[in-house]
Write a protein that holds these residues in place. Structure first.
Motif, PDB file in Angstrom:
ATOM      1  N   ARG A  40     -13.217  20.055   5.818  1.00  0.00           N
ATOM      2  CA  ARG A  40     -12.348  21.202   6.112  1.00  0.00           C
ATOM      3  C   ARG A  40     -12.232  21.458   7.619  1.00  0.00           C
ATOM      4  NH1 ARG A  40      -9.848  21.192   1.987  1.00  0.00           N
ATOM      5  NH2 ARG A  40     -10.307  22.309   0.066  1.00  0.00           N
ATOM      6  N   GLY A 190      -6.626  18.388   0.196  1.00  0.00           N
ATOM      7  CA  GLY A 190      -5.901  19.540   0.705  1.00  0.00           C
ATOM      8  C   GLY A 190      -5.822  19.548   2.220  1.00  0.00           C
ATOM      9  N   GLU A 233     -10.339  23.207  -4.867  1.00  0.00           N
ATOM     10  CA  GLU A 233      -9.860  24.359  -4.083  1.00  0.00           C
ATOM     11  C   GLU A 233      -8.356  24.270  -3.820  1.00  0.00           C
ATOM     12  OE1 GLU A 233     -13.777  25.688  -1.475  1.00  0.00           O
ATOM     13  OE2 GLU A 233     -12.219  24.495  -0.509  1.00  0.00           O
ATOM     14  N   ALA A 234      -7.866  23.038  -3.633  1.00  0.00           N
ATOM     15  CA  ALA A 234      -6.432  22.836  -3.377  1.00  0.00           C
ATOM     16  C   ALA A 234      -5.633  22.750  -4.685  1.00  0.00           C
ATOM     17  CB  ALA A 234      -6.236  21.571  -2.550  1.00  0.00           C
ATOM     18  N   LYS A 354      -3.907  33.866  -8.262  1.00  0.00           N
ATOM     19  CA  LYS A 354      -2.872  32.922  -7.827  1.00  0.00           C
ATOM     20  C   LYS A 354      -3.471  31.548  -7.474  1.00  0.00           C
ATOM     21  CE  LYS A 354       0.928  32.785  -4.512  1.00  0.00           C
ATOM     22  NZ  LYS A 354       1.365  33.203  -3.215  1.00  0.00           N
ATOM     23  N   LYS A 355      -2.695  30.503  -7.758  1.00  0.00           N
ATOM     24  CA  LYS A 355      -3.068  29.142  -7.331  1.00  0.00           C
ATOM     25  C   LYS A 355      -2.094  28.714  -6.226  1.00  0.00           C
ATOM     26  CE  LYS A 355      -2.222  26.616 -10.863  1.00  0.00           C
ATOM     27  NZ  LYS A 355      -1.525  26.703 -12.081  1.00  0.00           N
ATOM     28  N   TYR A 358      -6.709  27.395  -2.110  1.00  0.00           N
ATOM     29  CA  TYR A 358      -6.799  27.040  -0.688  1.00  0.00           C
ATOM     30  C   TYR A 358      -5.430  26.563  -0.218  1.00  0.00           C
ATOM     31  CZ  TYR A 358      -8.186  24.470   3.519  1.00  0.00           C
ATOM     32  OH  TYR A 358      -8.303  24.021   4.815  1.00  0.00           O
ATOM     33  N   THR A 359      -4.977  27.068   0.929  1.00  0.00           N
ATOM     34  CA  THR A 359      -3.675  26.653   1.449  1.00  0.00           C
ATOM     35  C   THR A 359      -3.790  25.255   2.041  1.00  0.00           C
ATOM     36  OG1 THR A 359      -3.267  28.948   1.989  1.00  0.00           O
ATOM     37  CG2 THR A 359      -1.747  27.340   2.915  1.00  0.00           C
ATOM     38  N   LYS A 360      -3.004  24.350   1.492  1.00  0.00           N
ATOM     39  CA  LYS A 360      -3.077  22.950   1.925  1.00  0.00           C
ATOM     40  C   LYS A 360      -2.655  22.793   3.380  1.00  0.00           C
ATOM     41  CE  LYS A 360      -1.927  21.456  -2.788  1.00  0.00           C
ATOM     42  NZ  LYS A 360      -1.255  22.625  -3.350  1.00  0.00           N
ATOM     43  N   LYS A 361      -3.378  21.968   4.112  1.00  0.00           N
ATOM     44  CA  LYS A 361      -3.117  21.773   5.546  1.00  0.00           C
ATOM     45  C   LYS A 361      -2.411  20.428   5.818  1.00  0.00           C
ATOM     46  CE  LYS A 361      -5.493  25.463   7.071  1.00  0.00           C
ATOM     47  NZ  LYS A 361      -5.925  26.054   5.819  1.00  0.00           N
TER      48      LYS A 361
END
Length: 364
Positions: A40, A190, A233-234, A354-355, A358-361
């Motif tokens: 991460r 992610g 997480e993603a 909400k899914k 984790y906000t994908k980078k």
């Protein structure tokens, strides 16, 4: 257990080896949390040589793949990749895979390790036209270099400008330390990163070269444990959990890769019927309210009734919360709905959230 070409490297680094679908692979080296954190914030290197590779070549390659998978591969340009599922006639998932397009007559399909033989048989069973389908898994080793520092590390070893490889695109025959490599901007964490495909005998050399190149950037070897927490997480699906023989891609929230408008493909009729009738169950994200870690296959309750089950659950190292994914009746799928997870014979409170978690980078 089958071994990847890097088995000795894992032992050398004191990787904790487990049986993963018949493969001897490291679940961790220094610890799942540390490896997760490294990916991460810096970078991690995964041995994913157990993944399956199948080539499809010939005049009818595009037409043939188009008829077997749910996504539309006709929109791909050369050197582009698409994520897709392929289904049985009833809409259940045979596997999820990546389709790499070299050109209209030459494709590489990357499938899940545990499904490689089954997938290959499925492709052969449904073969038509002028195509040659070959399982070339043993010829390839595959490494995944993932994390915000991945590009800086790999850039040291190649002359090509890696900025030119967009997300879900690839370049073939790149020279990485004298080894001919297919480099794609893909991954299962992610994070931004690359997957490298090259001759299996070059596995140990490539592994050492990358780890050495990434020393200053904080690159660490990472095992299957971190791979699972990162993908979870993603909200990236894992076959046998979020999708399988009895779960359709629509139920799993993968409608984006089911193109019902395209010509006939295996499972189209069933999926179209399911969509028209309305989904009876959906994959949702949830967060534990009571203390307890949800695990795969734990039962989910609401209003005193069993309404589904957990597909993946864990402590999230990034969010520092106990969260999960569950396949439940659509009536309870709305965000904010209170549900209960049966953890060791006790029903613990949880709430639908909400899914993805984790906000994908991804670098577009």
């Amino acid at each position: 257990m089958k071994q990847t070409p890097l088995y000795e490297n894992h032992l050398e680094l004191k990787g904790k080896i487990i049986d993963f679908g018949g493969w001897a692979l490291p679940v961790e080296y220094t610890g799942i949390l540390a490896e997760h954190e490294a990916v991460r914030t810096k970078a991690g290197l995964f041995d994913v040589s157990h993944m399956g590779e199948i080539t499809v070549k010939g005049q009818d390659a595009e037409k043939y793949i188009q008829a077997v998978v749910t996504n539309d591969i006709t929109v791909l340009t050369d050197n582009q990749i698409v994520y897709t599922t392929m289904c049985y006639t009833d809409g259940g998932v045979v596997d999820d895979l990546l389709v790499y397009k070299h050109n209209n007559e030459d494709y590489l399909l990357v499938v899940n390790a545990s499904n490689t033989d089954k997938d290959y048989e499925w492709f052969k069973e449904n073969e038509f036209g002028n195509v040659t389908v070959e399982n070339v898994s043993e010829k390839y080793a595959q490494l995944a270099l993932q994390g915000p520092n991945a590009q800086d590390i790999l850039q040291k070893l190649v002359t090509e400008d890696l900025n030119k490889i967009e997300f879900y695109h690839f370049l073939d025959n790149i020279d990485v330390g004298g080894m001919k490599t297919l480099v794609s901007r893909t991954g299962y964490t992610g994070e931004d990163g690359f997957e490298l495909y090259f001759a299996s005998e070059d596995g140990p050399k490539m592994w050492k070269l990358l780890l050495e190149a990434g020393k200053e950037e904080g690159l660490v070897p990472a095992g299957l444990g971190a791979r699972d927490t990162l993908r979870f997480e993603a909200c990236l699906p894992l076959y046998g959990h979020e999708i399988d023989r009895d779960i359709t891609p629509l139920e799993a929230g993968l409608g984006f890769c089911v193109k019902l408008a395209k010509d006939n493909f295996i499972g189209k009729e069933s999926l179209a019927e399911q969509k028209a009738a309305g989904l009876k169950r959906k994959l949702v994200g949830f967060e534990m309210v009571d203390r307890g870690i949800p695990r795969s296959h734990y039962e989910v309750y609401a209003d005193g009734n069993k309404v589904g089950y957990v597909t993946t659950g864990s402590f999230s190292p990034t969010l520092k919360k106990n969260i999960g994914l569950a396949l439940i009746e659509t009536a309870y799928a709305k965000e904010g709905t209170e549900i209960e997870i049966a953890v060791r014979n006790r029903n613990l409170k949880a709430v639908v959230i909400k899914k993805p978690f984790y906000t994908k980078k991804y670098k577009k």
